[in-house]
Scaffold this active site. Structure first.
Site, PDB file in Angstrom:
ATOM      1  N   GLU A 117      31.256  33.657  36.175  1.00  0.00           N
ATOM      2  CA  GLU A 117      30.798  34.718  37.078  1.00  0.00           C
ATOM      3  C   GLU A 117      29.327  35.071  36.829  1.00  0.00           C
ATOM      4  OE1 GLU A 117      32.566  35.333  39.482  1.00  0.00           O
ATOM      5  OE2 GLU A 117      34.681  35.189  38.910  1.00  0.00           O
ATOM      6  N   HIS A 141      33.221  42.688  33.874  1.00  0.00           N
ATOM      7  CA  HIS A 141      34.322  42.324  34.766  1.00  0.00           C
ATOM      8  C   HIS A 141      35.589  42.178  33.943  1.00  0.00           C
ATOM      9  CE1 HIS A 141      36.818  40.312  37.634  1.00  0.00           C
ATOM     10  NE2 HIS A 141      36.798  39.179  36.976  1.00  0.00           N
ATOM     11  N   HIS A 143      40.290  42.460  34.174  1.00  0.00           N
ATOM     12  CA  HIS A 143      41.492  42.319  34.995  1.00  0.00           C
ATOM     13  C   HIS A 143      42.512  43.405  34.651  1.00  0.00           C
ATOM     14  CE1 HIS A 143      40.722  37.640  35.370  1.00  0.00           C
ATOM     15  NE2 HIS A 143      39.792  38.368  35.987  1.00  0.00           N
ATOM     16  N   GLU A 171      39.044  64.249  35.917  1.00  0.00           N
ATOM     17  CA  GLU A 171      37.750  63.787  35.408  1.00  0.00           C
ATOM     18  C   GLU A 171      37.040  62.829  36.377  1.00  0.00           C
ATOM     19  OE1 GLU A 171      37.160  65.968  32.469  1.00  0.00           O
ATOM     20  OE2 GLU A 171      36.032  64.133  32.107  1.00  0.00           O
ATOM     21  N   HIS A 212      42.363  40.841  42.123  1.00  0.00           N
ATOM     22  CA  HIS A 212      41.675  40.151  41.037  1.00  0.00           C
ATOM     23  C   HIS A 212      41.319  41.109  39.893  1.00  0.00           C
ATOM     24  CE1 HIS A 212      38.477  36.940  39.862  1.00  0.00           C
ATOM     25  NE2 HIS A 212      38.756  37.705  38.828  1.00  0.00           N
TER      26      HIS A 212
HETATM   27  O1  2HA Z   1      38.221  33.898  33.922  1.00  0.00           O
HETATM   28  O2  2HA Z   1      37.661  36.556  35.138  1.00  0.00           O
HETATM   29  O3  2HA Z   1      36.706  35.943  37.509  1.00  0.00           O
HETATM   30  C1  2HA Z   1      37.042  34.574  34.118  1.00  0.00           C
HETATM   31  C2  2HA Z   1      37.212  35.450  35.275  1.00  0.00           C
HETATM   32  C3  2HA Z   1      36.821  34.935  36.583  1.00  0.00           C
HETATM   33 ZN    ZN Z   2      38.136  37.614  36.917  1.00  0.00          ZN
END
Ligand code: 2HA
Ligand code: ZN
Length: 274
Positions: A117, A141, A143, A171, A212
């Site tokens: 990414e 980033h 998940h 909050e 995602h």
């Molecule tokens: O595996 O999270 O978006 C890496 C990621 C791709």
């Molecule tokens: Zn990801």
């Protein structure tokens, strides 16, 4: 002195460990980049390779970050392993003078590339640096399960997500008074999702990726991790409440959100209030 003794590297490693401990980084999921200050770059320079690796085109351009240096997780690397072997999992990359290519100058000692990414991270750094007069340094980033779960049940609009999250935890309007952006499902890793996300990042410091995960940005590690954590916690509360099966009977009223913003001296995005 080892590179892992340098404070900025220690904080980066601790961030990865914290994210793993939250359960946000199954397998190789998620990625983190940090734009180094001049002083931090100078502290790391003695550890750089004598011969840098070749330049790689990013497919996106950010001229305001020409010549910048980033600390980044590697593609396919597991957050879980970062504290065990930072030199295998992480890298320092240098951006070229056009702001469109990078090269690795330290790390990934067993081979590999910066996070898949990286184009998204770089575009977001470029946009957030401009939007914050250079303050923004972290793009993260992850998940997290609950915010991702909500992308299956809420309309995929900035307004619907911002309102649901603000109203799930008192909050929230203080932590992200601007709300959150949402991008529809897209193939990860490429220029298209990078451009869509960075467009949202002109207005928001966090962007939900449908089905995602979440992108968060901030001036430092604590603020950025805290933003991810607060959004995910609010989503968890919303999911728990929905899971009780009675629907949402009552929530924080819109005038309550206005009152919180007034009390805490933040500007809530009025366009999202009724
Ligand atoms: O595996 O999270 O978006 C890496 C990621 C791709
Ligand atoms: Zn990801």
């Amino acid at each position: 002195m080892k590179i892992t003794d340098v404070p900025v590297v220690q904080r980066f490693i601790r961030f990865c460990e914290d994210g793993w401990n939250q359960g946000w980084h199954e397998r190789n999921g998620g990625n983190l980049t940090y734009r180094l200050t001049q002083a931090e770059t100078d502290a790391l320079r003695p550890f750089f390779d004598r011969v840098p690796r070749p330049w790689t085109d990013m497919g996106v351009q950010g001229t305001n970050l020409a010549g910048a240096y980033f600390l980044a997780t590697g593609s396919g690397k597991y957050f879980r392993n970062v504290p065990l072997d930072a030199a295998d999992c992480l890298c320092v990359v240098e951006i070229d003078s056009t702001g469109s290519r990078y090269r690795v100058v330290w790390g990934l000692v067993n081979g590999g590339r910066p996070t898949s990414e990286f184009p998204s991270h770089f575009m977001n750094h470029s946009v957030r640096a401009r939007a914050t007069q250079g303050e923004c340094r972290v793009i993260y980033h992850a998940h997290p399960a609950n915010i991702t779960a909500l992308t299956f049940v809420l309309p995929l609009t900035d307004r619907d997500f911002s309102r649901a999250l603000w109203k799930s935890e008192t909050e929230c309007p203080v932590v992200f008074p601007g709300g959150v952006g949402v991008v529809e499902w897209m193939v990860p890793g490429g220029a298209e999702i990078a451009l869509a996300t960075s467009k949202k990042m002109e207005e928001y410091d966090a962007v939900v990726w449908a089905h995602h995960g979440l992108f968060a940005s901030g001036p430092d590690f604590d603020t950025t991790f805290g933003l991810m954590h607060t959004i995910e916690k609010a989503a968890q509360i919303y999911v728990l409440a929905l899971g009780c099966g009675q629907g949402i009977r009552q929530t924080i009223p819109d005038d309550g959100l206005r009152a919180i913003a007034r009390e805490f001296g933040v500007t809530i995005r009025e366009a999202f209030l009724d």
